[in-house]
Design a protein around this motif. Structure first.
Motif, PDB file in Angstrom:
ATOM      1  N   LYS A 239       0.836  -1.201   0.000  1.00 28.62           N
ATOM      2  CA  LYS A 239       0.000   0.000   0.000  1.00 28.62           C
ATOM      3  C   LYS A 239       0.872   1.252   0.000  1.00 28.62           C
ATOM      4  O   LYS A 239       1.593   1.509   0.965  1.00 28.62           O
ATOM      5  CB  LYS A 239      -0.914   0.004   1.222  1.00 28.62           C
ATOM      6  N   PRO A 240       0.808   2.070  -1.051  1.00 29.89           N
ATOM      7  CA  PRO A 240       1.648   3.276  -1.105  1.00 29.89           C
ATOM      8  C   PRO A 240       1.349   4.270  -0.001  1.00 29.89           C
ATOM      9  O   PRO A 240       2.219   5.065   0.364  1.00 29.89           O
ATOM     10  CB  PRO A 240       1.331   3.879  -2.479  1.00 29.89           C
ATOM     11  N   GLY A 241       0.123   4.246   0.541  1.00 31.06           N
ATOM     12  CA  GLY A 241      -0.243   5.188   1.589  1.00 31.06           C
ATOM     13  C   GLY A 241      -0.136   4.633   2.991  1.00 31.06           C
ATOM     14  O   GLY A 241      -0.650   5.232   3.932  1.00 31.06           O
ATOM     15  N   ILE A 242       0.547   3.504   3.162  1.00 33.30           N
ATOM     16  CA  ILE A 242       0.664   2.875   4.471  1.00 33.30           C
ATOM     17  C   ILE A 242       1.333   3.819   5.468  1.00 33.30           C
ATOM     18  O   ILE A 242       2.218   4.611   5.113  1.00 33.30           O
ATOM     19  CB  ILE A 242       1.459   1.555   4.359  1.00 33.30           C
ATOM     20  N   SER A 243       0.899   3.771   6.709  1.00 32.45           N
ATOM     21  CA  SER A 243       1.526   4.589   7.749  1.00 32.45           C
ATOM     22  C   SER A 243       2.890   4.019   8.120  1.00 32.45           C
ATOM     23  O   SER A 243       3.077   2.797   8.180  1.00 32.45           O
ATOM     24  CB  SER A 243       0.637   4.623   8.994  1.00 32.45           C
ATOM     25  N   ASP A 244       3.836   4.910   8.380  1.00 34.20           N
ATOM     26  CA  ASP A 244       5.152   4.481   8.853  1.00 34.20           C
ATOM     27  C   ASP A 244       5.079   3.850  10.243  1.00 34.20           C
ATOM     28  O   ASP A 244       6.061   3.262  10.705  1.00 34.20           O
ATOM     29  CB  ASP A 244       6.116   5.671   8.902  1.00 34.20           C
ATOM     30  N   LYS A 245       3.934   3.958  10.891  1.00 33.12           N
ATOM     31  CA  LYS A 245       3.751   3.350  12.209  1.00 33.12           C
ATOM     32  C   LYS A 245       3.307   1.895  12.109  1.00 33.12           C
ATOM     33  O   LYS A 245       3.178   1.216  13.133  1.00 33.12           O
ATOM     34  CB  LYS A 245       2.710   4.144  13.004  1.00 33.12           C
ATOM     35  N   SER A 246       3.082   1.414  10.905  1.00 30.41           N
ATOM     36  CA  SER A 246       2.570   0.060  10.722  1.00 30.41           C
ATOM     37  C   SER A 246       3.574  -0.975  11.223  1.00 30.41           C
ATOM     38  O   SER A 246       4.788  -0.833  11.014  1.00 30.41           O
ATOM     39  CB  SER A 246       2.262  -0.193   9.249  1.00 30.41           C
ATOM     40  N   PRO A 247       3.077  -2.047  11.851  1.00 30.42           N
ATOM     41  CA  PRO A 247       3.964  -3.077  12.410  1.00 30.42           C
ATOM     42  C   PRO A 247       4.450  -4.053  11.349  1.00 30.42           C
ATOM     43  O   PRO A 247       4.104  -5.238  11.332  1.00 30.42           O
ATOM     44  CB  PRO A 247       3.073  -3.761  13.444  1.00 30.42           C
ATOM     45  N   THR A 248       5.239  -3.547  10.429  1.00 28.51           N
ATOM     46  CA  THR A 248       5.763  -4.375   9.359  1.00 28.51           C
ATOM     47  C   THR A 248       7.251  -4.094   9.194  1.00 28.51           C
ATOM     48  O   THR A 248       7.804  -3.224   9.869  1.00 28.51           O
ATOM     49  CB  THR A 248       5.001  -4.104   8.049  1.00 28.51           C
ATOM     50  N   VAL A 249       7.893  -4.825   8.301  1.00 24.69           N
ATOM     51  CA  VAL A 249       9.331  -4.650   8.129  1.00 24.69           C
ATOM     52  C   VAL A 249       9.661  -3.318   7.471  1.00 24.69           C
ATOM     53  O   VAL A 249       8.848  -2.737   6.753  1.00 24.69           O
ATOM     54  CB  VAL A 249       9.942  -5.791   7.282  1.00 24.69           C
ATOM     55  N   ARG A 250      10.864  -2.866   7.713  1.00 24.52           N
ATOM     56  CA  ARG A 250      11.469  -1.772   6.965  1.00 24.52           C
ATOM     57  C   ARG A 250      12.432  -2.418   5.972  1.00 24.52           C
ATOM     58  O   ARG A 250      13.038  -3.452   6.264  1.00 24.52           O
ATOM     59  CB  ARG A 250      12.230  -0.818   7.883  1.00 24.52           C
ATOM     60  N   GLY A 251      12.559  -1.821   4.802  1.00 23.44           N
ATOM     61  CA  GLY A 251      13.390  -2.421   3.772  1.00 23.44           C
ATOM     62  C   GLY A 251      14.457  -1.480   3.270  1.00 23.44           C
ATOM     63  O   GLY A 251      14.348  -0.256   3.401  1.00 23.44           O
TER      64      GLY A 251
END
Length: 298
Positions: free
Chosen positions: A67-79
């Protein structure tokens, strides 16, 4: 022409995250940067000719998911997509903040995403489906555990990035090692209160501010497999002591207004680096190409 398997993998990503015009199927939200690689002086036992001299670097920091608009607070990986050098002997890497992957096969990749496809009645993934997948696929839990227990990074520049795959090095490709980018500034996470006070694009904002003060540095290391490590399963954590080889220093120096067409396909390898032998690595090149084909066509 796309392969059937690549089509299935990108369909799985689009099915969970949606298909967004001009965006990557995975790690859709990102920011381009540029910098340099400086070779180490003590890596003689690992012969990678292209890494014996300083090289330009192109990179892209990103948030996991499509999702291009995903929040940077989302609990997912950073790449961190990374290209070292130019021309046919450049090295491309696709690194993530988790030390292991969430799947070790094409089938498990698709099933992981299918279990997390938003339920229209719930407005998000169905917890029962997620639990059923987790119970049936315990090898995927170390990745999920890392994300749940590791505080999100303060900035892209204070994150470790891992290859997941075990590449092969040495004259006969006999040395197996995972790659690690270790930030010179240290790995720093946010508390829940600190996270709450930040914007949904705080990682890009913090990166821009950080780079105005100077380059951000990482040690690019090989983490050598020990006798107990599984080099065929990128979902399995490595434990115990590990020898390390410092290949050099990655310096990210500035934001870049170009490079968004770069495909960080890890199958692009320089002389001296041989492909991993796990079942996931061969899937990537065709899937990256299919993702690029779709976003270029929109």
């Amino acid at each position: 022409m796309p392969t059937p398997q690549a089509t299935t993998l990108i369909d799985a990503l689009n099915g969970t995250f949606g298909r967004h015009s001009g965006a990557r199927a995975s790690h859709a939200k990102g920011i381009n940067v540029r910098g340099t690689f400086t070779p180490a002086t003590d890596a003689a036992e690992i012969a990678i000719p292209a890494l014996q001299l300083p090289q330009p670097v192109t990179a892209r920091f990103s948030i996991g998911g499509g999702k291009p608009g995903i929040s940077d607070k989302s609990p997912t990986v950073r790449g961190m997509g990374l290209n070292i050098g130019t021309g046919p002997d450049s090295w491309r890497l696709a690194m993530i903040s988790a030390p292991v992957f969430f799947a070790n096969s094409a089938e498990q990749f698709s099933a992981f995403l299918a279990a997390r496809k938003p339920d229209p009645d719930l407005g998000g993934p169905n917890p029962a489906q997620v639990k059923a997948f987790n119970d049936a696929n315990p090898n995927t839990l170390p990745h999920q555990k890392h994300l749940a227990e590791t505080a999100p990074c303060r900035c892209y520049t204070t994150e470790r990035y891992h290859s997941g795959h075990a590449y092969r090095f040495g004259a006969n490709a006999e040395v197996f090692a995972r790659l690690l980018l270790e930030p010179a500034a240290g790995r720093h996470g946010l508390t829940e209160a600190e996270m709450g006070a930040r914007s949904d694009s705080f990682l890009a904002e913090q990166l821009e501010d950080t780079l105005t003060k100077g380059a951000a540095l990482w040690d690019l290391k090989l983490v050598h497999a020990n006798a107990q490590d599984n080099t065929l399963d990128p979902t399995e954590p490595w434990t115990g002591p590990h020898a390390e080889t410092l290949l050099g220093i990655i310096a990210i120096e500035a934001l870049s207004d170009s490079g968004d067409d770069m495909v960080y396909d890890p199958a692009i390898l320089p002389e001296g680096v041989s492909a991993p032998t796990d079942a996931v690595f061969p899937l990537r090149s065709a899937a990256y190409a299919e993702s690029y084909r779709r976003r270029a066509a929109q």
